[in-house]
Design a protein around this motif. Sequence first.
Motif, PDB file in Angstrom:
ATOM      1  N   ASP A 436       0.843  -1.197   0.000  1.00  0.00           N
ATOM      2  CA  ASP A 436       0.000   0.000   0.000  1.00  0.00           C
ATOM      3  C   ASP A 436       0.882   1.252   0.000  1.00  0.00           C
ATOM      4  OD1 ASP A 436       1.028  -0.158   2.519  1.00  0.00           O
ATOM      5  OD2 ASP A 436      -0.887  -0.380   3.549  1.00  0.00           O
ATOM      6  N   ARG A 483      -6.697  -2.698  -1.359  1.00  0.00           N
ATOM      7  CA  ARG A 483      -7.885  -1.925  -1.698  1.00  0.00           C
ATOM      8  C   ARG A 483      -7.998  -0.635  -0.895  1.00  0.00           C
ATOM      9  NH1 ARG A 483     -13.890  -3.175  -0.882  1.00  0.00           N
ATOM     10  NH2 ARG A 483     -14.884  -1.959  -2.505  1.00  0.00           N
ATOM     11  N   ASP A 484      -7.378  -0.602   0.300  1.00  0.00           N
ATOM     12  CA  ASP A 484      -7.393   0.624   1.102  1.00  0.00           C
ATOM     13  C   ASP A 484      -6.659   1.763   0.397  1.00  0.00           C
ATOM     14  OD1 ASP A 484      -8.475  -1.146   2.781  1.00  0.00           O
ATOM     15  OD2 ASP A 484      -6.941  -1.056   4.320  1.00  0.00           O
ATOM     16  N   ALA A 485      -5.784   1.420  -0.561  1.00  0.00           N
ATOM     17  CA  ALA A 485      -4.959   2.427  -1.230  1.00  0.00           C
ATOM     18  C   ALA A 485      -5.283   2.500  -2.719  1.00  0.00           C
ATOM     19  CB  ALA A 485      -3.484   2.105  -1.018  1.00  0.00           C
ATOM     20  N   LEU A 486      -6.571   2.411  -3.052  1.00  0.00           N
ATOM     21  CA  LEU A 486      -6.990   2.380  -4.455  1.00  0.00           C
ATOM     22  C   LEU A 486      -6.511   3.589  -5.245  1.00  0.00           C
ATOM     23  CD1 LEU A 486     -10.652   1.021  -4.585  1.00  0.00           C
ATOM     24  CD2 LEU A 486      -8.640   0.084  -5.701  1.00  0.00           C
ATOM     25  N   ASP A 487      -6.374   4.734  -4.569  1.00  0.00           N
ATOM     26  CA  ASP A 487      -5.957   5.944  -5.270  1.00  0.00           C
ATOM     27  C   ASP A 487      -4.587   5.786  -5.925  1.00  0.00           C
ATOM     28  OD1 ASP A 487      -8.284   7.151  -4.559  1.00  0.00           O
ATOM     29  OD2 ASP A 487      -7.444   8.328  -2.915  1.00  0.00           O
ATOM     30  N   LEU A 488      -3.803   4.822  -5.447  1.00  0.00           N
ATOM     31  CA  LEU A 488      -2.472   4.628  -6.017  1.00  0.00           C
ATOM     32  C   LEU A 488      -2.509   3.980  -7.400  1.00  0.00           C
ATOM     33  CD1 LEU A 488      -0.328   3.305  -3.018  1.00  0.00           C
ATOM     34  CD2 LEU A 488      -0.420   5.615  -3.942  1.00  0.00           C
ATOM     35  N   LEU A 522     -10.289   1.525 -12.796  1.00  0.00           N
ATOM     36  CA  LEU A 522      -9.159   2.376 -12.417  1.00  0.00           C
ATOM     37  C   LEU A 522      -7.889   2.050 -13.201  1.00  0.00           C
ATOM     38  CD1 LEU A 522      -9.598   2.550  -8.536  1.00  0.00           C
ATOM     39  CD2 LEU A 522      -9.703   4.467 -10.128  1.00  0.00           C
TER      40      LEU A 522
END
Length: 705
Positions: A436, A483-488, A522
Amino acid sequence: MRAWLFPGQGSQHRDMGSELFDRFPDLAETAGQIIGVPVRDLCRDVHGEYLGQTRYVQPAVFVVSALAARAASADGPPPDVVAGHSLGEFAALHVAGSLDFETALRLVVRRGEVMDRVSGGGMAALLGLPLEWVERTLAGLPDLELANHNLPDQFVVGGTAESVRAVVEAVRRHGTGRCVPLAVSVPAHTRFMASAAEEFGRLLREVRFTAPRIPVISNVTARPHDLDALADLLRDHVVRPVRWWDTLCHLSRSGVTEVTEVGPGEVLTRMWVRAADRLPRPTPPPASVPPPRAAPVPPAPTRPVPVPPRRGATTGSTVLQAEYDIRYPCLVGALGHGVTSPALLRRLGGAGLFGFLGTDGLGSAEVAAALGQLRDLPRYGAAWPTSGVDDRAVAQLYLSHDVRAVQVDGARRTVPPQVVRYRFTDGDRRVLVLTDDMATAVGFLRPADPHLVGALVAAGDLDAAAARRATTTPVATDVAVRRDALDLVPALARHRDRVAPTVRVGVAGVGSPAAVAAAFALGADFVVVTTLAQCTPEAATSDEAKDLLAGLDVTEVRDAPDPELFALGVRSRVAGRGTLYAARAEQLYRLYLRHDRLEDIPAADRAGVERVQFGRSLDEVWAEVAAPTVDDRHRMALVFGAYCRAATAAAVRGDRRRILDFRIPCGTDMGTFNRLTVDGPLADWRRRHVDLVVEELMAGAPGTN
């Protein structure tokens, strides 16, 4: 939908059921013979000798509830689903056809007798207090446990008389909420009833249950009973909390809009009304999910199935599918302590899917034995252990067993030299990195550092050809963002396109077809199933852990100190319902922050954690750890980390004595999947075969059909 709710002990009152005994005289007569007291006399209790004793109260409430159900069936429409609070579950099972009247009553009589023989202890109701406060308070009172969770701010706790007095005082000091001691003499639904549960369990093994005609919601799991597990759950019910709030939520999500309390009192009706504004809305079946598959679930193929070429897909990487030889752009990630077991990997391999063996927490001999079991399997991988291992020995073991893919946890931050050796020895192998952290991902997207490669060549670990590939080819073949860091994902995909276009970017921790679709939208090339895999029949963890996971909602996940990175304050996500691990581990971490040495911890605090978290002295724990230490703080971190590791092991083996300490790694994907499957054939984890979990996730995602 209509639900009938059956009350438990505490709903009794004098003269209850008098009109029912006249309406059903034959059943009333039979009941009196089984109980040993005429039911009319029992319920009148003129001299106050019956309705204050568990052995008499339980059969009295059952009889009144069962007869009231007969009257309701004759006077109106039947229910669509039934549930009972504690003792009321037996009336619910009787109405659903699992037990005839006499068998159910005899069971209730014996249940009351064995529970009544437990001496000492008490219970108290906690009102107007949040769950977090209750969990923190229980963490400091080792002889007190959660017995009922009735509403978000209404609980019942049970334990020793001293601990009940202590919680009364704790609520008084807190200044809000109320604590009401209950007029009972046994701490029901706590570990203190273990002897009663064992005796009652022996009786249950002799009973022949029938499959319920309508769903009966279990107090232990807050899910419909399954015939195969009925006896075990009724035994465990004696020592496990009543999950009534979860039961109400399940009923509401299932579409129940009308409840009828069948039996004495109106306590359950009032709870339903009071909870109305906080209950979840009915869960509609997702439009993208195909109709539920009919039971029974077919067995896994005994041999690898042919993998058809994928045509017409608009999402996911067909190159990844070809390299891993799989049907979907989906991998099943490793779970430590061998939870993703050889049996699980075989099930996946036989269905044209791919998973990784969980090796964290296993000794080298155990890993070697597991790899030996997988020698003939054409598609599988293994996790690279995160700590406490000899990387060189791991590389040698995986190369000797020709493991063609490894999963590396991004917690290692930097590229381990022996992973480079593994990656480029004997032809290119696959390396999946889960992280992450963008910096970690970028590090694995680069070729290996030339100085590192030179050292491997000098040690004889890489030949010249392998060294050239290592300095020109990215270390990772696949990088998955949690999934907690999807913005990456978009940023990582753009960076990948510039520096390492052959590397695939994925998302780990998906729990629904919608999550899979979002990952692909994404820009992800693939997805990874993580904690869902441990709630399957093939996973090598305990039934107790699986029961807890199968009842988890999306909000019931906590961040808690990580066993391997305790001193750094690193958190990892764990199941937050049915266990006090998060609160107890956090207490240890706060002590670690406040003090420099174990010897500096105040005597009262030290005695508390020795009693609650460890069950022995800290000196004994340190003697067992027996690890090299740098200083006193490092020693303290090792001792406290031992609690975290023991809590994980207790959950894997299903140690019921330590159920409140269970550490079960878990993300919100578990609760999401539970909601998705709440009314389908996969609601019961015993039918959630790991290949069917993958099918459920991928069948509704665009471009994966």
